[in-house]
Design a protein around this motif. Structure first.
Motif, PDB file in Angstrom:
ATOM      1  N   MET A   1     149.127  23.558  20.995  1.00  0.00           N
ATOM      2  CA  MET A   1     148.003  22.661  20.703  1.00  0.00           C
ATOM      3  C   MET A   1     147.283  22.257  21.982  1.00  0.00           C
TER       4      MET A   1
ATOM      5  N   ARG B   1     154.793  10.501  16.844  1.00  0.00           N
ATOM      6  CA  ARG B   1     155.513  11.523  17.603  1.00  0.00           C
ATOM      7  C   ARG B   1     155.834  11.047  19.017  1.00  0.00           C
TER       8      ARG B   1
ATOM      9  N   TYR C   1     165.215  22.258   5.776  1.00  0.00           N
ATOM     10  CA  TYR C   1     164.731  21.711   7.049  1.00  0.00           C
ATOM     11  C   TYR C   1     165.280  20.300   7.255  1.00  0.00           C
TER      12      TYR C   1
ATOM     13  N   TYR D   1     150.365  10.516  12.841  1.00  0.00           N
ATOM     14  CA  TYR D   1     151.484  11.361  13.241  1.00  0.00           C
ATOM     15  C   TYR D   1     151.556  11.509  14.758  1.00  0.00           C
ATOM     16  N   SER D   2     150.404  11.714  15.399  1.00  0.00           N
ATOM     17  CA  SER D   2     150.410  11.913  16.856  1.00  0.00           C
ATOM     18  C   SER D   2     151.022  10.705  17.558  1.00  0.00           C
TER      19      SER D   2
ATOM     20  N   ARG E   1     158.221  28.039  14.179  1.00  0.00           N
ATOM     21  CA  ARG E   1     157.360  27.682  13.041  1.00  0.00           C
ATOM     22  C   ARG E   1     157.282  26.166  12.888  1.00  0.00           C
ATOM     23  N   SER E   2     158.397  25.499  13.094  1.00  0.00           N
ATOM     24  CA  SER E   2     158.413  24.041  12.936  1.00  0.00           C
ATOM     25  C   SER E   2     157.518  23.373  13.968  1.00  0.00           C
ATOM     26  N   ILE E   3     157.590  23.867  15.197  1.00  0.00           N
ATOM     27  CA  ILE E   3     156.759  23.289  16.255  1.00  0.00           C
ATOM     28  C   ILE E   3     155.284  23.506  15.936  1.00  0.00           C
ATOM     29  N   ASP E   4     154.984  24.721  15.544  1.00  0.00           N
ATOM     30  CA  ASP E   4     153.588  25.038  15.216  1.00  0.00           C
ATOM     31  C   ASP E   4     153.085  24.136  14.104  1.00  0.00           C
ATOM     32  N   ALA E   5     153.899  23.976  13.094  1.00  0.00           N
ATOM     33  CA  ALA E   5     153.486  23.152  11.953  1.00  0.00           C
ATOM     34  C   ALA E   5     153.277  21.701  12.388  1.00  0.00           C
ATOM     35  N   SER E   6     154.151  21.208  13.237  1.00  0.00           N
ATOM     36  CA  SER E   6     153.991  19.826  13.729  1.00  0.00           C
ATOM     37  C   SER E   6     152.708  19.694  14.531  1.00  0.00           C
ATOM     38  N   ASP E   7     152.460  20.675  15.369  1.00  0.00           N
ATOM     39  CA  ASP E   7     151.233  20.639  16.168  1.00  0.00           C
ATOM     40  C   ASP E   7     150.011  20.619  15.273  1.00  0.00           C
ATOM     41  N   MET E   8     150.068  21.455  14.258  1.00  0.00           N
ATOM     42  CA  MET E   8     148.957  21.524  13.307  1.00  0.00           C
ATOM     43  C   MET E   8     148.703  20.158  12.690  1.00  0.00           C
ATOM     44  N   LEU E   9     149.778  19.527  12.321  1.00  0.00           N
ATOM     45  CA  LEU E   9     149.690  18.209  11.716  1.00  0.00           C
ATOM     46  C   LEU E   9     148.992  17.240  12.659  1.00  0.00           C
ATOM     47  N   GLN E  10     149.365  17.307  13.895  1.00  0.00           N
ATOM     48  CA  GLN E  10     148.780  16.417  14.886  1.00  0.00           C
ATOM     49  C   GLN E  10     147.300  16.700  15.077  1.00  0.00           C
TER      50      GLN E  10
ATOM     51  N   TYR F   1     157.843  16.350   8.484  1.00  0.00           N
ATOM     52  CA  TYR F   1     157.828  16.258   9.947  1.00  0.00           C
ATOM     53  C   TYR F   1     157.955  14.819  10.412  1.00  0.00           C
TER      54      TYR F   1
END
Lengths: 160, 739
Positions: free
Chosen positions: B3, B85, B154, B81-82, A139-148, B119
């Motif tokens: 993604m 990261r 988290y 953010y990208s 879920r954390s990865i998905d959420a980060s990807d979404m953010l990006q 994040y």
């Protein structure tokens, strides 16, 4: 020497030809040292006979390695650590990659190496396990990807 | 869901991979790096993260990427953010605390730690825990402490591991985090709990005050653990039926540290450990991982004996597991406790010995270590059978360890001398090339001291020599034995071995084969040569054959052998007359020819000694022979011994000069053992003219009333003047025949 003792020292992923696909170092090390370790690990692991156990002693560390398809996962742990659990750590990481990429294979790791690191950084941190739940990591990865994605989409929209 | 991939990055990877040679690849990389550099210099174009990602890929292939360090710093400071990261990823890959650039990101990390988006906070925490320098840690510790107390789970779990890193870098900061760590134990979130347990473990390992303080948490830890073990199925943390094995293992580790050397704490966790040990499902690796950690904990704390036995039995069960990983760790654990829990481990001796036959080389090695540790007086015979069996088929890298381990065990627990000698012989025959160097002299010592078995030993060794002369240590001992006890061999009667007629020629054949074989080392040849020589006093018919063998080696290219042969030759010449035996009146008997071999290898410097002693006695000698005791540069000195009575004898010394230069002031002195009385009569003169024109004689009376055995060398000192310079010589006379 108690300082900088941690559960895991490094994690390496390499192919059967010895090409490095991922390297995570949990203690600071000179580039020269890293290169030597990579050479030693690939040599040692690739020359192991079949039907031998997945553990080796190397200097003051225990090396846990396992092959998944065409990739070798090589994890170095401190001598007092639990080898069987280390195998589970490797397995957990493979499961996380598998979930993310859908039937992960070496090419996924090659072409999306930065994702492999992002996933690793949600699972392990500072040489220790960070999150024990598969779902939460996913879920954390998905959420980060979404953010990006969202930001990128937003950023790439033409400004009127 | 994943993604969308970075197209520029993937294009580059494809281009690199399609290079057919190393050279071509280098070309592609160079071009790409040039392009990346150019892009770095340009203004923000939305593609910066792709660029840096490309560089990181190139870096992983092993190419230099230092020029990307500043770009990482810039990217981390970006608001996208990208870019953050990839920037943080780059920092973790390209920067370490030794680089100056790493200081520059401290501020960004500080800001991002309190970012509104978790994040982004996560990126900062991760990077800090990965590469935070001591300075950064000191700077940011209060912020981490704040996050430990007031944030969502988290962030809390990441802050906990960050705190762990900080404590590792700056020990004193442990104090700062102790209170927060304590309160985190009441959290329900597994990630946070896990982080808290790791942090508390770190604090306890660093300071004994922390250890004391956190001992009070044992009941809480036990509760948490119980909850995991007995609770129903929890899908989020279940692994093959075990609820959060990672957390269980960390809890067990912490309990171990808290229970160590502390009875109260150990008591408080006793029931729990028993419960985990009995209830954990051991059909999968994950269950065994938890069981393994439980065993380690039980054995390290002050557990009651029943629990210890339970733990050792788990290890015993592991030894029977199909999974070789499990067998391997069982072995290593048993090895650690074979000293402290010897009896418990002994109960599993059968299984351990069976593991000597395991396919896996690591398991075999461990099984050998353990088996040797388990040998005792009561099981020596059965264990040795297994060990010798193992030795005959074990992998070459373990032979030396096995052979030497067997020797040590045999020495300690041999039930009989014959068993001991048989065992050593067996090892030498099987693995003679892999034994330690001291084995040869040690075995010689053992054989010497076991006089009742000399006959048996020499027969066995002779037979071994006939079948195989490749194992140097075996051949050396065999040669020595034959030289020493050759008479027993030739006599032929030995009850414990099958009767075998051995004649003198057979024995000399065997020794000559060793001498001539290309497999024999120099040291081995030395043994064989000396043995041949020794036999000259034990055999009667083949002395000439011995002489010829010995004289051949007088011109041997090896210096050591040559020297030895020459000395032996000299011995032959000197005492040849003593071998000459008249039938009726002479009782010719040789007593103890003892030659110690000089094994003088640079490798192990074992010099046993070199002593030549010849004591030959005659019952009566009808003619007194002339013996030359000194011969140099034309000057000779001879002695003639005449027995006067049972204990007295006269020795006539005669000096002669055959050189072409005059010798003057020719004087003789003698030294004998204390109990022997010496009286030197006046010499006839003191000049020896050239060309042997005149002699000098001197009579010496010797009396040996106590019949002392003349073991020490008697000395004659010769002084003379020749061509204006004084010459002083010392001659050793081994004995005065008849005295």
């Amino acid at each position: 020497m108690l300082c900088l003792l941690r559960q895991m020292r490094f994690l390496l992923l390499f192919s059967r030809q010895g090409r490095l696909r991922l390297q995570k170092w949990f203690t600071p090390m000179m580039d020269r040292e890293k290169k030597k370790i990579i050479r030693d690990m690939t040599t040692m692991v690739l020359s192991r006979q079949p039907r031998t156990c997945n553990f080796m002693q190397w200097k003051d560390l225990k090396i846990i390695y396992k092959r998944y398809a065409s990739l070798y996962f090589c994890l170095a742990i401190e001598s007092q650590e639990n080898e069987l659990l280390a195998l589970e750590v490797i397995h957990r990481y493979v499961e996380l990659l598998d979930k993310y990429f859908g039937n992960v294979c070496e090419l996924d790791i090659i072409f999306n190496f930065e994702k492999a690191y992002f996933i690793l950084d949600e699972f392990l941190m500072g040489g220790e396990i960070q999150e024990t739940s598969k779902q939460i990591v996913n879920r954390s990865i998905d959420a980060s990807d979404m953010l990006q994605e969202t930001l990128e989409e937003y950023m790439s929209k033409p400004a009127f | 869901m994943s993604m969308s991939p970075s197209v520029p990055l993937q294009e580059m990877i494809r281009a690199i991979r399609s290079a057919r040679t190393q050279c071509e690849e280098r070309g592609v990389i160079q071009r790409e790096c040039a392009a990346i550099r150019a892009q770095f210099r340009q203004a923000d174009n939305g593609g910066r993260s792709h660029n840096l990602a490309k560089l990181l890929y190139v870096h992983m292939l092993g190419y230099p990427a230092h020029f990307g360090q500043m770009e990482c710093v810039r990217m981390i400071a970006s608001s996208r953010y990208s870019e953050k990261r990839v920037g943080y990823l780059g920092a973790m890959m390209l920067l370490d605390e030794k680089q100056d650039a790493s200081l520059l990101i401290t501020n960004s990390i500080k800001n991002d730690l309190s970012h509104s988006n978790q994040y982004v906070q996560s990126l900062a925490l991760c990077t800090l825990a990965c590469m935070g320098s001591a300075e950064m840690c000191r700077d940011l510790a209060p912020e981490i402490d704040r996050l430990l107390r007031a944030s969502n789970s988290y962030i809390k779990k990441k802050a906990a591991l960050c705190a762990v890193h900080i404590v590792r870098k700056v020990h004193e900061l442990g104090e700062l985090f102790a209170p927060a760590a304590r309160s985190l134990l009441s959290e329900k979130n597994h990630g946070v709990l896990h982080g808290a347990v790791v942090l508390i473990t770190e604090l306890c390992e660093r300071s004994s005050e922390s250890l004391e303080r956190f001992r009070k948490t044992v009941p809480d830890l036990v509760q948490i653990m119980k909850g995991l073990v007995i609770s129903g199925y929890s899908p989020e943390h279940d692994v093959a039926g075990i609820s959060d094995p990672f957390l269980q293992v960390r809890l067990l580790r912490l309990l171990r540290i808290l229970g160590r050397n502390n009875e109260t704490a150990s008591d408080a966790m006793n029931d729990l450990l028993a419960q985990v040990a009995t209830n954990t499902d051991s059909t999968k690796t994950v269950g065994n991982a938890v069981l393994y950690e439980t065993v380690l904990t039980v054995l390290d704390i002050k557990s009651e004996s029943g629990l210890r036995v339970l733990a050792v039995n788990i290890l015993g069960r592991f030894l029977l597991n199909n999974d070789r990983n499990i067998r391997y760790i069982a072995m290593t654990s048993l090895q650690k406790i074979v000293g402290t829990d010897h009896n418990a481990v002994q109960r599993h001796r059968g299984t351990i010995v069976d593991c000597l036959k395991d396919q896996d080389a690591s398991v075999k090695r461990r099984a050998l270590d353990l088996s040797l540790a388990l040998v005792s007086a009561s099981n020596i015979r059965s264990m040795m059978k297994e060990l010798l069996l193992f030795l005959s088929s074990c992998p070459p890298e373990l032979r030396s360890q096995a052979a030497n381990g067997i020797f040590t065990a045999a020495e300690r627990y041999a039930p009989s001398k014959r068993w001991h000698i048989d065992t050593i012989l067996h090892v030498l025959i099987t693995a003679g090339g892999d034994v330690r160097d001291e084995t040869v002299p040690n075995l010689i010592q053992l054989i010497t001291n076991t006089s009742e078995l000399h006959c048996y030993t020499v027969h066995k060794l002779y037979r071994a020599l006939l079948s195989d002369i490749s194992q140097q240590s075996l051949v050396q001992v065999a040669c020595w034995c034959i030289g020493e006890y050759g008479d027993l061999l030739l006599r032929g009667d030995c009850q414990e071995v099958e009767p075998m007629q051995v004649c003198e020629d057979d024995v000399l054949d065997a020794l000559e084969t060793v001498l001539q074989s290309h497999m024999s080392s120099t040291a081995t040849r030395g043994f064989a040569l000396t043995a041949t020589m020794k036999l000259s006093t034990r055999i009667t018919d083949n002395v000439d054959r011995i002489r010829s063998i010995v004289s051949i080696y007088g011109s041997c290219i090896d210096l050591e052998l040559q020297q030895r042969a020459v000395e032996y030759n000299a011995l032959f010449k000197k005492y040849d007359h003593m071998r000459y035996a008249k039938k009726d009146s002479t009782h010719f008997c040789c007593c103890g020819v003892i030659l110690f071999c000089s094994v003088n290898s640079f490798a192990f410097n074992v010099i046993l000694g070199f002593m030549l002693l010849l004591t030959i006695t005659f019952v009566s000698a009808p003619t007194a022979p002339t013996v030359t005791v000194y011969e140099k540069d034309g000057v000779t000195l001879t002695i003639v011994c005449e027995k006067q009575s049972d204990s007295a004898m006269t020795v006539t010394l005669t000096g002669f000069n055959s050189s072409d230069c005059d010798v003057s002031s020719f004087t003789l002195q003698a030294a004998v053992p204390k109990s022997v009385q010496l009286h030197m009569k006046a010499p006839s003169g003191d000049s020896l003219p050239a060309g042997g024109a005149a002699k000098v004689t001197q009579v010496v009376l010797l009396n040996n009333p106590n019949k002392v055995r003349l073991q020490n060398r008697q000395m004659l000192f010769i002084y003379l003047v020749c061509r204006g310079s004084t010459v002083q010589e010392t001659v050793q006379v081994d004995s005065f025949p008849g005295l």
